[in-house]
Design an enzyme around this catalytic site. Structure first.
Site, PDB file in Angstrom:
ATOM      1  N   ASP A 110      -5.884   3.763  13.201  1.00  0.00           N
ATOM      2  CA  ASP A 110      -4.575   4.341  12.907  1.00  0.00           C
ATOM      3  C   ASP A 110      -4.675   5.647  12.126  1.00  0.00           C
ATOM      4  O   ASP A 110      -3.888   6.562  12.346  1.00  0.00           O
ATOM      5  CB  ASP A 110      -3.693   3.316  12.189  1.00  0.00           C
ATOM      6  CG  ASP A 110      -3.268   2.190  13.135  1.00  0.00           C
ATOM      7  OD1 ASP A 110      -3.080   2.478  14.328  1.00  0.00           O
ATOM      8  OD2 ASP A 110      -3.141   1.035  12.691  1.00  0.00           O
ATOM      9  N   ASP A 159       0.808  -1.223   0.000  1.00  0.00           N
ATOM     10  CA  ASP A 159       0.000   0.000   0.000  1.00  0.00           C
ATOM     11  C   ASP A 159       0.841   1.273   0.000  1.00  0.00           C
ATOM     12  O   ASP A 159       0.590   2.183  -0.792  1.00  0.00           O
ATOM     13  CB  ASP A 159      -0.949   0.019   1.207  1.00  0.00           C
ATOM     14  CG  ASP A 159      -2.117  -0.943   1.014  1.00  0.00           C
ATOM     15  OD1 ASP A 159      -2.358  -1.352  -0.147  1.00  0.00           O
ATOM     16  OD2 ASP A 159      -2.774  -1.277   2.009  1.00  0.00           O
ATOM     17  N   SER A 192      -3.962  -8.671   8.160  1.00  0.00           N
ATOM     18  CA  SER A 192      -3.369  -7.344   8.259  1.00  0.00           C
ATOM     19  C   SER A 192      -2.633  -7.304   9.596  1.00  0.00           C
ATOM     20  O   SER A 192      -3.230  -7.519  10.643  1.00  0.00           O
ATOM     21  CB  SER A 192      -4.452  -6.274   8.216  1.00  0.00           C
ATOM     22  OG  SER A 192      -3.947  -5.067   8.739  1.00  0.00           O
ATOM     23  N   ARG A 246       2.165   5.050  16.877  1.00  0.00           N
ATOM     24  CA  ARG A 246       1.714   6.112  15.961  1.00  0.00           C
ATOM     25  C   ARG A 246       2.178   7.512  16.355  1.00  0.00           C
ATOM     26  O   ARG A 246       2.697   8.239  15.512  1.00  0.00           O
ATOM     27  CB  ARG A 246       0.180   6.081  15.786  1.00  0.00           C
ATOM     28  CG  ARG A 246      -0.362   4.799  15.150  1.00  0.00           C
ATOM     29  CD  ARG A 246       0.430   4.336  13.946  1.00  0.00           C
ATOM     30  NE  ARG A 246      -0.156   3.167  13.299  1.00  0.00           N
ATOM     31  CZ  ARG A 246       0.506   2.056  13.013  1.00  0.00           C
ATOM     32  NH1 ARG A 246       1.781   1.948  13.317  1.00  0.00           N
ATOM     33  NH2 ARG A 246      -0.096   1.062  12.391  1.00  0.00           N
TER      34      ARG A 246
HETATM   35  N1  ARG Z   1      -6.907  -2.651  16.875  1.00  0.00           N
HETATM   36  C1  ARG Z   1      -5.572  -2.257  17.175  1.00  0.00           C
HETATM   37  C2  ARG Z   1      -5.477  -0.775  17.378  1.00  0.00           C
HETATM   38  O1  ARG Z   1      -6.359  -0.078  16.995  1.00  0.00           O
HETATM   39  C3  ARG Z   1      -4.583  -2.770  16.145  1.00  0.00           C
HETATM   40  C4  ARG Z   1      -4.472  -2.018  14.882  1.00  0.00           C
HETATM   41  C5  ARG Z   1      -3.557  -2.709  13.956  1.00  0.00           C
HETATM   42  N2  ARG Z   1      -3.273  -1.922  12.789  1.00  0.00           N
HETATM   43  C6  ARG Z   1      -3.141  -2.449  11.585  1.00  0.00           C
HETATM   44  N3  ARG Z   1      -2.905  -1.598  10.616  1.00  0.00           N
HETATM   45  N4  ARG Z   1      -3.285  -3.718  11.325  1.00  0.00           N
HETATM   46  O2  ARG Z   1      -4.547  -0.281  17.940  1.00  0.00           O
END
Ligand code: ARG
Length: 404
Positions: free
Chosen positions: A128, A14, A179, A99
């Site tokens: 995210d 991506d 993912s 992040r």
């Molecule tokens: N649900 C978790 C969070 O919001 C994990 C997110 C994982 N991110 C990803 N791009 N797969 O922190």
């Protein structure tokens, strides 16, 4: 001169496609920034150089790799440990911690390269995107944010075709199973068979927590003012403590989380996590607090901890409330120093077996039922009578009402 955009680059399909897509659709120069937060524990500098080269091959004007593993450990995991942070009592904030760190570097690179925009590869359904955008705006309200993957409307197969057309070297196949987001603090696994909350998570979703030994292991974690400082007596960096615990605990199958979680964007999602080191450190730290925090402080801190985790989950790392809560947590940790002995045993057990501190509030002379008891038993009579006076009065009145 073309406008410049700083893109959070992972080296995956991506964000590689995003480099070219931003150039073609926004007429911008792309500065790709890849941040090493420990997503691949075995990756050496050659591997990161490969990722850098891939960004350049995709068309980036510049590609930068930042080693932020110690920074993640010391400036993000440590506050999370001190706050015993688990979102919804389960999730130790793996992605949510990385992040704001990445955002900090994106903003710094934007300033350095005269960029007016920051971009990320998140879709429109997750947390995210919230963390990247709210984080960027809290540090740099003047910067714009672009989220190409939210607007390009390409399927995964389309992206693979796009990459082929522009000769962008990618490793991904047309379909992917999960993912995954990963760093020093753990691994988050979404999508695929995991999306059915009734179905047991497939075995291949797990990598960090596979049982590799039947031999139990005990380790002593030392804390100084709430910060992990030693492992079995040896002074070590926080990062190394996390890495060693990931290995020790993970090899005995400890660290799995399987939960339905409330995303900030209103979706409930089924999530699988592997956080061996994080969960072990959080358990050890919380246990040391039980030994060293005064009761009212301990109880008030628990209330704050939930809020802290929620703010961080919601992308509000750089916010006035988070800053104020940090001050509370920081102050609470002054005497959280001592050692905790933790035992790991397959399949997946982690037990705190002992704790000690030179500043413990535990006093054996007060606690003991044996000789040497220093507790003033006679004081209890009056204390208990007055403590119960309210309900005693209430009960007497009830009795009168029931028998008029
Ligand atoms: N649900 C978790 C969070 O919001 C994990 C997110 C994982 N991110 C990803 N791009 N797969 O922190």
């Amino acid at each position: 001169m073309a406008r410049r955009v700083v893109l959070a680059y992972s080296g995956g399909l991506d964000t590689s496609v995003a480099v070219r897509w931003l150039m073609e659709n926004h007429g911008v120069e792309v500065i790709a920034v890849a941040v090493d937060v420990g997503q691949d524990a075995d990756a050496g500098s050659e591997q990161w150089e490969l990722i850098r080269q891939r960004a350049l091959a995709a068309g980036a004007a510049e590609a930068i790799v930042v080693d932020a593993k110690d920074e993640l450990a010391e400036e993000y995991c440590v506050p999370a440990i001190r706050a015993n942070a688990k979102y919804e009592n389960k999730y130790p904030l793996v992605s949510a911690l990385s992040r704001p760190l990445i955002v900090r570097h994106l903003v710094a690179e934007a300033r350095r390269h005269g960029a007016d925009t920051v971009a990320h590869g998140c879709t429109g359904k997750g947390n995210d995107q919230v963390r990247f955008e709210v984080g960027t705006r809290s540090l740099a309200p003047d910067l714009d944010v672009l989220a190409p993957a939210r607007s390009w409307g390409m399927s995964r197969a389309d992206s693979v075709a796009y990459a082929a057309k522009w000769e962008i070297p990618i490793e991904a196949s047309a379909e992917r199973i999960y993912s995954i987001d990963e760093n020093l603090w753990g691994r988050a696994i979404e999508c695929g068979a995991i999306e059915d909350p009734w179905a047991a998570a497939p075995d291949d979703a797990y990598t960090l927590t596979r049982i590799r030994t039947a031999e139990p292991a005990s380790v002593v974690v030392g804390f100084e003012a709430g910060v992990p400082a030693t492992l079995d007596g040896a002074t070590t960096s926080v990062r190394s403590i996390i890495e060693q615990l990931n290995t020790l605990a993970g090899a005995r199958g400890f660290g799995r989380i399987d939960a339905v979680e409330n995303r900030r964007v209103g979706i409930k999602s089924r999530e699988i996590y592997e956080c061996p080191g994080a969960l072990a450190l959080l358990a050890a730290h919380a246990d040391l607090e039980d030994l060293t925090l005064e009761r009212d402080m301990a109880h008030e801190k628990i209330r704050i901890e939930h809020r802290w985790a929620e703010l961080v989950y919601d992308g509000l790392w750089f916010s006035p409330l988070k800053e104020a809560l940090d001050a509370f947590v920081e102050r609470s940790q002054r005497h959280v120093s001592g050692e905790v002995r933790v035992r790991f045993e397959a399949p997946g057990l982690c037990t705190v077996e002992g704790r000690r501190s030179t500043v413990a509030l535990y006093d054996q002379h007060l606690a003991t039922y044996d000789a040497g008891d220093a507790f003033r038993h006679q004081d209890s009579e009056g204390f208990v009578r007055i403590f119960g006076l309210g309900v005693t009065t209430w009960a007497a009145r009830q009795a009168r009402r029931e028998r008029p």
